[in-house]
Scaffold this motif. Structure first.
Motif, PDB file in Angstrom:
ATOM      1  N   PRO A   1      42.325  43.919  37.935  1.00  0.00           N
ATOM      2  CA  PRO A   1      42.314  43.323  39.283  1.00  0.00           C
ATOM      3  C   PRO A   1      40.931  43.446  39.921  1.00  0.00           C
ATOM      4  O   PRO A   1      40.142  44.312  39.552  1.00  0.00           O
ATOM      5  CB  PRO A   1      43.329  44.183  40.043  1.00  0.00           C
ATOM      6  CG  PRO A   1      43.378  45.477  39.308  1.00  0.00           C
ATOM      7  CD  PRO A   1      43.085  45.168  37.874  1.00  0.00           C
ATOM      8  N   VAL A   2      40.683  42.562  40.868  1.00  0.00           N
ATOM      9  CA  VAL A   2      39.362  42.546  41.509  1.00  0.00           C
ATOM     10  C   VAL A   2      39.288  43.617  42.600  1.00  0.00           C
ATOM     11  O   VAL A   2      40.221  43.820  43.369  1.00  0.00           O
ATOM     12  CB  VAL A   2      39.036  41.139  42.055  1.00  0.00           C
ATOM     13  CG1 VAL A   2      40.012  40.701  43.126  1.00  0.00           C
ATOM     14  CG2 VAL A   2      37.609  41.081  42.605  1.00  0.00           C
ATOM     15  N   SER A   3      38.192  44.318  42.632  1.00  0.00           N
ATOM     16  CA  SER A   3      37.968  45.381  43.617  1.00  0.00           C
ATOM     17  C   SER A   3      37.323  44.812  44.880  1.00  0.00           C
ATOM     18  O   SER A   3      36.933  43.632  44.918  1.00  0.00           O
ATOM     19  CB  SER A   3      37.025  46.432  43.023  1.00  0.00           C
ATOM     20  OG  SER A   3      35.754  45.846  42.802  1.00  0.00           O
ATOM     21  N   ASN A   4      37.173  45.640  45.892  1.00  0.00           N
ATOM     22  CA  ASN A   4      36.440  45.239  47.101  1.00  0.00           C
ATOM     23  C   ASN A   4      35.072  44.686  46.738  1.00  0.00           C
ATOM     24  O   ASN A   4      34.625  43.664  47.261  1.00  0.00           O
ATOM     25  CB  ASN A   4      36.213  46.454  48.014  1.00  0.00           C
ATOM     26  CG  ASN A   4      37.508  46.950  48.641  1.00  0.00           C
ATOM     27  OD1 ASN A   4      38.521  46.257  48.600  1.00  0.00           O
ATOM     28  ND2 ASN A   4      37.461  48.138  49.210  1.00  0.00           N
ATOM     29  N   HIS A   5      34.407  45.423  45.863  1.00  0.00           N
ATOM     30  CA  HIS A   5      33.046  45.067  45.476  1.00  0.00           C
ATOM     31  C   HIS A   5      33.019  43.691  44.815  1.00  0.00           C
ATOM     32  O   HIS A   5      32.133  42.888  45.058  1.00  0.00           O
ATOM     33  CB  HIS A   5      32.538  46.154  44.516  1.00  0.00           C
ATOM     34  CG  HIS A   5      31.058  46.245  44.425  1.00  0.00           C
ATOM     35  ND1 HIS A   5      30.429  46.812  43.349  1.00  0.00           N
ATOM     36  CD2 HIS A   5      30.079  45.838  45.256  1.00  0.00           C
ATOM     37  CE1 HIS A   5      29.122  46.759  43.529  1.00  0.00           C
ATOM     38  NE2 HIS A   5      28.881  46.176  44.679  1.00  0.00           N
ATOM     39  N   GLY A   6      34.040  43.446  43.977  1.00  0.00           N
ATOM     40  CA  GLY A   6      34.157  42.152  43.324  1.00  0.00           C
ATOM     41  C   GLY A   6      34.459  41.037  44.320  1.00  0.00           C
ATOM     42  O   GLY A   6      33.940  39.922  44.206  1.00  0.00           O
ATOM     43  N   LYS A   7      35.299  41.341  45.317  1.00  0.00           N
ATOM     44  CA  LYS A   7      35.633  40.324  46.322  1.00  0.00           C
ATOM     45  C   LYS A   7      34.375  39.830  47.036  1.00  0.00           C
ATOM     46  O   LYS A   7      34.236  38.631  47.322  1.00  0.00           O
ATOM     47  CB  LYS A   7      36.596  40.912  47.366  1.00  0.00           C
ATOM     48  CG  LYS A   7      38.016  41.112  46.888  1.00  0.00           C
ATOM     49  CD  LYS A   7      38.862  41.679  48.045  1.00  0.00           C
ATOM     50  CE  LYS A   7      40.258  42.053  47.580  1.00  0.00           C
ATOM     51  NZ  LYS A   7      41.032  42.666  48.677  1.00  0.00           N
ATOM     52  N   VAL A   8      33.477  40.745  47.335  1.00  0.00           N
ATOM     53  CA  VAL A   8      32.234  40.370  48.023  1.00  0.00           C
ATOM     54  C   VAL A   8      31.397  39.463  47.108  1.00  0.00           C
ATOM     55  O   VAL A   8      30.895  38.419  47.533  1.00  0.00           O
ATOM     56  CB  VAL A   8      31.427  41.637  48.429  1.00  0.00           C
ATOM     57  CG1 VAL A   8      30.092  41.253  49.057  1.00  0.00           C
ATOM     58  CG2 VAL A   8      32.244  42.494  49.389  1.00  0.00           C
ATOM     59  N   LEU A   9      31.293  39.865  45.848  1.00  0.00           N
ATOM     60  CA  LEU A   9      30.522  39.061  44.886  1.00  0.00           C
ATOM     61  C   LEU A   9      31.097  37.649  44.769  1.00  0.00           C
ATOM     62  O   LEU A   9      30.359  36.649  44.800  1.00  0.00           O
ATOM     63  CB  LEU A   9      30.534  39.745  43.516  1.00  0.00           C
ATOM     64  CG  LEU A   9      29.715  39.066  42.414  1.00  0.00           C
ATOM     65  CD1 LEU A   9      28.223  39.350  42.625  1.00  0.00           C
ATOM     66  CD2 LEU A   9      30.137  39.547  41.029  1.00  0.00           C
TER      67      LEU A   9
END
Lengths: 523, 179
Positions: free
Chosen positions: A156-164
């Motif tokens: 699953p996508v993390s917070n950090h990934g969501k920003v990217l």
């Protein structure tokens, strides 16, 4: 049960190094009933000893032996004493890798043909192509448990990934996802699933991330055909009058010099130590060092064109939570010379805990301006530009003329000058990375120069023609048929992808070849 | 999760209350002790005299000026430098010469010792010694020893080790909702 072999047993395959190449090769050969002795310079730290502690892990895992640097690369200024960040451990750098497991693209195996002649670069096509590598990539992904392959779901996508991803979308990029990672999203192959611990680089405490330390090494030992000797540093590979290698001289864990006889020797110590060992094994028969009639040993050192972009936002990101490599943008990885360079680059997440972030965000920086950024650590996101760098004969590993290590072995010097293509790509990557974060309202963007190299490639490259390289497409020395290179130093070019998956795939192919050659008594 | 801003407010008050009251005292053995007037914390620095310890602490705060941090973190950060100085005269020389140089440069420009000079003047002093062995030694040691204090992490919104708590899987790894 781990095997125990006699020093005079000349039927064994001696593998030097236990990382992605050496650990995989040990497992593959032992499973086929071939006796294996692995010499590993580092200690054996088991998974249960790992700590979620950046400073502790760095000081316990890192290869700190002295190296010198030269050339115009920025690392020679920012980190002259530690130009390369690899592990000195059983399991090698698979202990701290981020688990990003990407295949090379088709054109990246044929850079000379596809990029044409590039002045100041020693481009060469690989003696293998993607089609030939596909079955081995497939097997490598299956055994490592790579997400997005073999029916394994993506993490699953993390917070950090969501920003990217939000920034990527704003810029009109379309190829972004949670990276292909050798990390279990669900329990698989006797290993637990990812708990989003966030300390991938400090060693996965749950064992969800693939590492030879707790996957291939114990599997090899369980066959009864493999012996792992840790804290055993190879000094020299020896040969007989016919030019075949006969064994390895090493210093054991008690500090005593030993000589292990061998039927075959496989060098898998990474792109710095493998050429160092071959060069240090020079003799009257091989005055330029072993496997070096071409003069190519140590040349064409590559470490990817890299640079980092960190962005400060108004609101919390907490980039340290979750898998390190949770997101990737691949749109810039394409071959498109209109951008002013050949090759391409990925944008990968680069989370850091506060201690690492504070140390690295502005190397040598101090004062209010830097503190402003660190004060907003919780609101920071960061990405890493990682792209193909140009091989150059002059970017190379040599033996230091005077300085020696604790065992009297000359230390390596690492010389790198950035190629204009590297500079153009890095500039482009900084610009696109900054634009990505600016597009979603970054308050400030910080560009960070390259870190000590974690991706180390080239220096014993493959070639069809023995004059152009050190080994053939199976990693077998052109000069000495029972001497192999089994790590990233075989790479002909760097591609724009993290190297581990390709190292493992090449090793699977090599193991098949070695077993076949042994049964035909060719070696 | 608490965001960094909330903790910033709280800790700035703590800093203002605590910092002015940091005392540099000499122990009976002649070593420096940095401590809070209320006795909330103390750090013993065996290789330094009290005023040297205070100067070094202020210098490290100037390198990494986080107003939210009370002096205790900076005092703790310089302890490894003092320990190392205790092990060899060469390391001690670098430290003491560097501290003396901070004071002499500050006096030349302001007529005051380093800790008494204002921040602008202190920054100007640091610019003059950037890259010197003392600067490099203090910087490379304290950039780790300051930020690697687990008690400091929450003040920056960093939650640190997670595996004993089952990772961040159920503790907010994907709770971001402002995009």
């Amino acid at each position: 049960m781990p095997a125990k072999f006699d020093l005079n047993d000349s039927s064994v395959v001696v593998i030097i190094g236990s990382g992605a190449g050496g650990g995989t090769l040990a497992n593959e050969l032992a499973r086929r009933g071939i006796p294996v002795v692995v010499l590993e310079a580092g200690k054996r730290i088991e998974m249960t000893e790992f700590k979620n502690d950046e400073v502790w892990a760095f000081s316990h895992y890192t290869w700190f032996d002295s190296r010198t640097t030269s050339g115009s690369w920025s690392v020679a200024k920012t980190s002259p004493d530690l130009p390369v960040w690899t592990c000195k451990l059983v399991g090698g750098t698979t202990v701290h890798w981020g688990a990003c497991a990407l295949r090379f693209q088709e054109h990246e195996f044929k850079p000379r043909t596809r990029y044409g002649e590039i002045s100041g670069a020693s481009l060469l096509d690989w003696p293998v192509d993607l089609k030939e590598m596909e079955p081995y990539y497939d097997r490598a992904e299956n055994r490592m448990g790579v997400t997005g392959t073999h029916g394994i779901p993506r993490l699953p996508v993390s917070n950090h990934g969501k920003v990217l991803f939000a920034g990527a979308k704003k810029l009109g990029y379309t190829q972004f996802e949670t990276t292909n990672m050798a990390i279990n999203p669900v329990p698989r192959d006797g290993r637990a699933s990812c708990q989003q611990t966030g300390f991938c680089v400090q060693g996965c405490t749950f064992g969800a991330k693939w590492s030879t330390l707790y996957v291939d090494i114990p599997q090899a030992e369980a066959t009864g055909k493999a012996e792992i000797r840790s804290e055993s540093q190879a000094l020299r590979i020896e040969h007989d009058a016919s030019g075949k290698v006969t064994g390895v001289v090493y210093v054991d864990s008690t500090g005593k010099q030993q000589r292990q006889k061998a039927r075959i020797v496989a060098v898998a110590c990474n792109s710095i130590e493998s050429p160092r060992l071959l060069l240090n094994s020079e003799s009257s028969k091989f005055p330029q060092g072993l496997a070096n009639s071409s003069g190519q040993v140590g040349k064409n050192y590559m470490r990817h064109t890299t640079g980092a972009v960190f962005a400060v936002f108004d609101k919390p990101v907490h980039m340290y939570r979750g898998t390190a490599q949770s997101g990737i943008v691949m749109d810039e990885a394409r071959l498109d010379t209109k951008r002013g360079f050949v090759g391409g680059y990925q944008m990968e997440l680069l989370p850091q805990g506060l201690p690492s972030f504070a140390q690295n965000i502005i190397p040598g920086g101090w004062g209010r301006d830097r503190a402003w950024v660190v004060d907003r650590y919780a609101n920071v996101a960061g990405l890493w530009v990682i792209g193909e760098d140009m091989p150059r004969e002059t970017n190379r590993i040599t033996l230091h003329p005077d300085k020696k290590d604790q065992f009297g072995m000359p230390i390596p010097n690492i010389h790198v000058d950035d190629h204009p293509n590297d500079v153009a790509m890095r500039t482009h990557g900084y610009e696109r990375g900054s634009a990505l974060y600016d597009s979603i309202g970054a308050k400030r963007v910080v560009k960070v120069p390259p870190y000590p190299s974690t991706h180390n490639m080239g220096t014993n490259r493959m070639s069809t023609n023995p004059r152009d390289g050190v080994v053939n497409s199976y990693g077998q020395s052109h000069d000495i048929k029972n001497l192999f290179v089994s790590d990233g130093s075989q790479f002909v070019s760097s591609g724009g992808e993290n190297p581990t998956l390709t190292i493992v795939a090449l090793t699977l192919r090599q193991a098949e070849y070695i077993a076949a050659q042994m049964s035909k008594h060719e070696i | 999760m608490k965001d960094a801003k909330t903790s910033e407010k709280v800790t700035r008050r703590r800093f203002l209350a605590g910092s002015a009251a940091t005392i540099a005292a000499a122990a009976a053995s002649g070593t420096a002790i940095l401590m809070d007037a209320k006795g909330a914390w103390s750090v013993e620095l065996k290789s330094l005299q009290p005023e040297e310890a205070r100067t070094l602490m202020v210098f490290v705060r100037d390198l990494f000026p986080h107003d939210r941090l009370p002096d205790s973190f900076y005092a703790t950060a310089i302890a490894p430098l003092s320990d190392e100085a205790g092990k060899g005269p060469a390391a001690k020389r670098v430290l003491l010469d560097g501290i003396a140089r901070l004071n002499s440069l500050a006096r030349t420009s302001t007529g005051k010792s380093y800790t008494v000079a204002d921040e602008k003047a202190r920054v100007a002093v640091i610019k003059q010694i950037e890259g010197e062995p003392f600067f490099t030694k203090v910087y490379s040691t304290t950039v780790t020893s300051l930020y690697n204090q687990p008690k400091l992490w929450p003040l920056f919104g960093y939650e640190g080790p997670s595996s004993a708590k089952g990772g961040y899987l159920h503790r907010g790894f994907n709770d971001l909702n402002w995009l």
